[in-house]
Design an enzyme around this catalytic site. Structure first.
Site, PDB file in Angstrom:
ATOM      1  CG  HIS A 356      -2.229  -0.903   0.884  1.00 47.94           C
ATOM      2  ND1 HIS A 356      -3.342  -0.540   0.573  1.00 47.94           N
ATOM      3  CD2 HIS A 356      -2.316  -2.126   1.352  1.00 47.94           C
ATOM      4  CE1 HIS A 356      -4.140  -1.666   0.413  1.00 47.94           C
ATOM      5  NE2 HIS A 356      -3.626  -2.364   0.771  1.00 47.94           N
ATOM      6  CE  LYS A 544      -6.584  14.017  -0.617  1.00 49.53           C
ATOM      7  NZ  LYS A 544      -6.616  12.682  -1.459  1.00 49.53           N
ATOM      8  NE  ARG A 545      -4.474  10.502   9.407  1.00 50.32           N
ATOM      9  CZ  ARG A 545      -4.488   9.796  10.351  1.00 50.32           C
ATOM     10  NH1 ARG A 545      -5.215   9.009  10.740  1.00 50.32           N
ATOM     11  NH2 ARG A 545      -3.172   9.899  11.219  1.00 50.32           N
ATOM     12  CE  LYS A 550      -3.032  10.891   2.299  1.00 48.08           C
ATOM     13  NZ  LYS A 550      -3.867  10.314   1.303  1.00 48.08           N
ATOM     14  CB  THR A 652     -10.195   5.236  -2.128  1.00 45.62           C
ATOM     15  OG1 THR A 652      -9.904   5.310  -0.675  1.00 45.62           O
ATOM     16  CG2 THR A 652      -9.471   3.709  -2.457  1.00 45.62           C
ATOM     17  CE  LYS A 656     -13.981   6.987   0.045  1.00 42.18           C
ATOM     18  NZ  LYS A 656     -13.244   7.161   1.231  1.00 42.18           N
TER      19      LYS A 656
END
Ligand SMILES: *Cc1c(COP(=O)(O)O)cnc(C)c1O
Length: 799
Positions: A356, A544-545, A550, A652, A656
Site C-alpha cells: 500500500h 484525506k489524512r 498529500k 480512493t 468517491k
C-alpha cells in the site's frame, strides 16, 4: 430473486418485542435512542440469520474461503448500510412512521466504527461489502480496539485529540463468540531436541493472552452473501491464580491489564511505523488469533490440513499482518508435525500480499532483539526462512552479496516485514497501475527480477452504493429516470449515462441536484460552526489524512496567494470559492499539525476581512470521518488530488468524489492516472510533474532557487514566515525553502494555472455539468465490486 427475509408486519412485531422485552420500554414512550437500539438489534438478527443460510450453502458446496487480514477496518456506520443492502429501508421507514419516529433521525445515534486511520482501513471495509455482494465466502480479521481513531477537536486552530469511545452505541453491532476464543502466547523460552531424526520444540514459560472474537456482519446488496468481520478483543487467560494465592494481588491484576492493553487503542499513524513493542504485540495477537481460527474452522469442516491450500486463501493487507506467514509455519511444524518442505509449500500457496505504500518510513522493520524476546519461536522460524532464502539467492540465483544483503529478511539487526512478505507470498500486488509499476522497478526491483510472475496489479475500488444510493438521493433518482436500476448491482452500467451528455434537460437536473446537495452541506456547516457558506460558490474539497506527501500545504499556499492577489486587485472578477479541508494529523506529526494551524489561520484572517470573505472562504471540517464523507461527496465540485506524483499509491477519496460528480484537479499519481484514462484528460484538470520527472529531479532539486525567482511564491512564503494574523510558521517556511521533500514549490505554478483554468470552465455551467456527467458515467470501473472480482479470479482462485 428476492432476498427479503421479513415482511413489514413481522418487522413491526419484532421491533415491539425488542422495545418491550429487552429494553424495558413501550413503543409510545420510547426515546429515539432506544428506537435506534431496538432497530439495530432486529437488523443484527436478520444479518445473523442471512449469514447462517449463506454458511450452510458455502459448506455444502465445499467452497474455497477467503480470509482478509488487516490491522484496520474503517467501517463507519452499519444501520443505514444494512437497511439498504437488505432492501428493507422502505418497510422500516413505514413501520417507524406508524409510531411517529423518523428513520433518518435514528442514524445519528450510531457512532462511526472508526477502527482505522484512512484509506487503508476504508478499503478493507469497502471490500467486505463487495465480497458479500458477489457471494464470495469471506471473513475479515482485525482487532476490536476499545478506542478507534481519535476524535479531532480544533481548538484555537490547533488539532487536539479526544478518545474515541465508540462501544457504547457501537457495541450493538458486535456478536460475541467466546466459544471461538484462541490463546496467544508471548515471551518465554524455546527448547529444541532431536528424537530419531524428528525435531521437537518445547516452548515454555510464556504468557498467555486470550483472544475473544466479536463478529460484525456486512450484508451484500441484493445477494445471498454476508461477510463477517471478526474482531479480536484481548483478555488475560483467566486470572493468574498462582500469583493471587501467593497474596500477590497487584501482579495478578497487572497481568490482566497487560493483556488488555493489546486491544485498547488503534495506533493513529497513517503511513508511518514507530517500531513500538505494543504495536508488535498487536500485530502478532491479530495474526495468531486469526490463523488459529482459520485452522480451527478448516479442521471442523475437513478434519485435515492436507487440503488447506486448496480451500483457503489468506490475504495480507499491507505488511502489518505479515507474521501470519511464520505463524502458519509454526502450526504446521510444531502442532501438526509436517516437515519443513511440505509446510512451506502450503504456506506459499495460501498467502497473497497487497502493498500500500512505497514510502520507506512506512515499510515495517523490527528490532531483532525486541522481536526475539517477545516472540522467540516465531523468531526462530523467520531465521530459518531467511537462511534458506539467502542460500537460494546465492546458489540458485547466483546473486552477489550486495544483492543478497538487500533482499535478506534479517539484516543489520532488523527484521524486514516487506521482504518476508514478498518472498513468501504467491502474489504481490500494488493498488493502481502506476503504483504496481513503481514497486516493480523501485522498492521490490530485485525481487521482481528473479520472481516476476508473482507481481500483479489490482486497482482499488470503493463501495459505490454507500456514496451514491445511500447518500445521494437526487443523483440516484436521476440515474433511475435515465438508465434504470441495473447499475445498482453492476456499476459498469453507469457508462449508459454517457448517452445524456448533450441532453440539456439532464444537465440542468444535474446542476439542480448539486445545488441541493450543496445546500444540505451548507446547513450542516451552519448548524455545527455557525458559519454561513454560499451554496453558489464553487465547493473545492481536499479531504484525506494530513500528510506532507498529500500536499495540503500546496493548496494552502495557493489560497494565500489568491488572498494576496485579491487584496491587490479588489475589483477583479473572481468566482466565489469555498475551500473545504478535512484531515486528521497523526498526534506526533509536528509539521502536519502546523499545517492545520496554518489553514485555520488563513481561514480566520479571511473571515475578518469583509472585502474578501464573500469571494474566498475556508471551511475546516472538524473530525473528518466516513459519515462526514457521505455528506460531503455529493456536494463537492472540485476534488483536490494533488499528491507529488509517485507517492499516493492509489487514493480512493478521488473515486468517491468522482462518483458524486466532482471534477478532479490532480497530478498524474495513483488512480488519478486511470481516472484520466477513463474520463479523458479533457474532463479533468491535470497538472504538475509526472513520476518520471520527479525521479529525475531528485538529487538536484533546489526549492530556494524557485523561491528566489518567483514573486508569487516568495510573497506567500514570506507571509508564512513573518506572520499572518499574528501567527508565524517558520518551520513550514524552512522546510519548504530548504528541502521541500515533496516538491511543493516546483509544482506551484502549474497548480495555480490549472486552478485558473478550472475557474474559467466553471463559468460555463453547461460545459461543467457535461464534464461532471462524464465523471459519474465512468466511475463504475472504480467500484470495489470490480476490484474484488479481480482478486477472486486472479489471486485467490475462487471458483
Ligand atoms: C476514503 C477515505 C479516506 C481516503 O482518502 P484518500 O483521499 O484516498 O487519502 C480517508 N478517510 C476517510 C474517512 C475516507 O472515507
Amino acid at each position: 430473486m428476492n432476498y427479503n427475509l421479513v415482511s413489514k408486519k413481522e418487522l413491526k412485531a419484532w421491533l415491539e418485542d425488542k422495545l418491550v422485552n429487552e429494553l424495558g420500554t413501550r413503543p409510545e414512550t420510547a426515546s429515539d435512542a432506544l428506537y435506534y437500539k431496538a432497530l439495530s438489534m432486529v437488523v443484527v438478527e436478520l444479518l445473523r440469520e442471512k449469514n447462517r443460510r449463506f454458511q450452510v450453502d458455502t459448506n455444502s458446496h465445499g467452497r474455497k474461503q477467503v480470509y482478509y487480514l488487516c490491522m484496520e477496518f474503517l467501517m463507519g456506520r452499519s444501520l443505514k448500510n444494512s437497511l439498504y443492502n437488505l432492501e428493507i429501508v422502505n418497510e422500516v421507514r413505514d413501520v417507524l412512521a406508524d409510531y411517529g419516529v423518523k428513520l433518518e433521525a435514528l442514524y445519528d445515534y450510531e457512532p462511526d466504527a472508526g477502527l482505522g486511520n484512512g484509506g487503508l482501513g476504508r478499503l478493507g471495509a469497502c471490500f467486505m461489502d463487495a465480497l458479500a455482494t458477489q457471494d464470495y465466502p469471506a471473513m475479515g480479521y482485525s482487532i476490536c480496539y476499545e478506542y478507534g481513531i481519535f476524535k479531532q477537536k480544533i481548538v484555537d486552530g490547533w488539532q487536539t485529540e479526544l478518545p474515541d469511545c465508540w462501544l457504547p452505541g457501537g457495541e450493538v453491532w458486535l456478536a460475541p463468540r467466546p466459544e471461538r476464543s484462541v490463546d496467544v502466547h508471548f515471551g518465554g523460552e524455546v527448547e529444541e531436541f532431536w528424537d530419531n531424526n524428528y525435531h521437537h520444540v518445547n516452548y515454555k514459560n510464556y504468557t498467555t493472552v486470550r483472544a475473544v472474537p466479536y463478529d460484525m456482519f456486512v450484508s451484500g446488496y441484493n445477494s445471498k452473501g454476508v461477510s463477517r468481520l471478526r474482531l479480536w478483543k484481548a483478555t488475560s487467560a483467566g486470572f493468574d491464580m498462582e500469583s493471587f494465592n501467593r497474596g500477590d494481588y497487584v501482579n495478578a491484576l497487572g497481568a490482566n491489564s497487560m493483556a488488555e492493553a493489546i486491544s485498547k487503542i488503534l495506533y493513529p499513524n497513517d503511513n508511518h511505523n514507530e517500531g513500538k513493542a505494543l504495536r508488535l504485540r498487536q500485530q502478532y495477537f491479530l495474526v495468531a488469533a486469526s490463523v488459529g481460527d482459520i485452522v480451527n474452522r478448516h479442521m471442523a469442516t475437513y478434519g485435515t490440513l492436507d487440503n488447506f491450500a486448496d480451500k483457503v486463501a489468506i490475504h495480507i493487507n499491507d505488511t502489518h499482518p505479515t507474521l501470519a506467514i511464520p505463524e502458519l509455519m509454526r502450526i504446521l511444524l510444531d502442532d501438526c508435525g509436517y516437515n519443513w518442505d511440505v509446510a512451506w509449500n502450503t504456506v506459499t500457496r495460501v498467502f497473497a500480499y497487497t502493498n500500500h505504500t512505497v514510502m520507506s518510513e512506512a515499510l515495517e522493520k523490527w528490532n531483532e532483539d525486541l522481536f526475539a524476546s517477545l516472540l522467540p519461536r516465531i523468531y526462530q522460524i523467520i531465521r530459518e526462512i531467511n537462511n534458506r532464502f539467502v542460500y537460494d539467492l546465492y546458489n540458485t540465483y547466483h546473486l552477489d552479496c550486495g544483492r543478497v544483503e538487500e533482499m535478506a529478511i534479517i539484516s543489520g539487526r532488523t527484521i524486514r516485514m516487506a521482504n518476508l512478505c514478498v518472498m513468501a507470498c504467491h502474489s504481490v500486488n500494488g493498488v493502481s497501475k502506476l503504483h504496481s509499476e513503481i514497486i516493480k522497478r523501485d522498492v521490490f526491483r530485485s525481487f521482481y527480477e528473479i520472481m516476476p510472475q508473482k507481481f500483479t496489479n489490482v486497482t482499488n475500488g470503493i463501495a459505490s452504493r454507500r456514496w451514491l444510493y445511500q447518500s445521494n438521493e437526487g443523483l440516484t433518482q436521476l440515474l433511475r429516470d435515465t438508465i434504470g436500476n441495473g447499475w445498482l448491482r453492476d456499476m459498469s452500467e453507469l457508462t449508459k449515462f454517457n448517452k445524456y451528455a448533450d441532453d440539456k434537460r439532464v444537465l440542468g437536473r444535474l446542476e439542480e441536484i448539486k445545488l441541493q446537495n450543496k445546500e444540505a452541506f451548507a446547513d450542516y456547516i451552519k448548524k455545527t460552526t455557525g458559519v454561513s457558506i454560499d451554496p453558489h460558490s464553487i465547493f473545492d474539497a481536499q479531504v484525506k489524512r494530513l500528510h506532507e506527501y498529500k500536499r495540503q500545504h500546496l493548496n494552502a499556499l495557493h489560497i494565500l496567494s489568491l488572498y494576496q492577489w485579491l487584496k491587490a486587485n479588489p475589483n477583479a472578477e473572481f468566482t466565489p470559492h469555498t475551500f473545504i479541508f478535512g484531515a486528521k494529523a497523526a498526534p506526533g506529526y509536528f509539521l502536519a499539525k502546523q499545517i492545520i494551524k496554518l489553514i485555520c489561520t488563513l481561514r480566520d484572517v479571511i473571515e475578518k476581512d469583509p472585502a474578501v470573505r464573500e469571494k474566498l472562504r475556508i471551511v475546516y471540517l472538524e473530525d473528518y470521518r466516513v459519515t462526514l464523507s457521505e455528506l460531503l461527496m455529493p456536494a463537492a465540485e472540485l476534488s483536490e488530488q494533488i499528491s507529488l506524483a509517485g507517492t499516493e499509491a492509489s487514493g480512493t477519496g478521488n473515486m468517491k468524489l468522482m462518483l458524486g460528480g466532482a471534477l478532479t484537479i490532480g497530478t498524474y499519481d495513483g488512480a488519478n492516472v486511470e481516472i484520466a484514462e477513463h474520463v479523458g484528460e479533457e474532463n479533468m484538470f491535470i497538472f504538475g510533474m509526472r513520476a518520471e520527472e520527479v525521479e529525475s529531479l531528485k538529487g538536484h532539486y533546489s526549492p530556494r532557487a524557485i523561491y528566489n525567482g518567483n514573486r508569487t511564491i516568495k510573497a506567500a512564503l514570506d507571509a508564512i514566515n513573518k506572520g499572518i494574523g499574528g501567527n508565524a510558521f517558520p518551520d513550514i517556511y524552512q522546510s519548504l525553502v530548504n528541502s521541500d521533500p515533496y516538491m511543493v514549490l516546483r509544482d506551484f505554478d502549474s497548480y495555480a494555472a490549472t486552478q485558473r483554468k478550472a475557474m474559467a470552465t466553471y463559468a460555463d455551467q453547461v460545459k461543467w455539468q457535461q464534464m461532471s456527467l462524464r465523471n459519474i458515467a465512468e466511475s463504475g470501473y472504480f467500484c470495489a465490486d470490480r476490484a474484488i472480482h479481480e482478486y477472486a479470479q486472479n489471486i485467490w482462485n475462487l471458483r
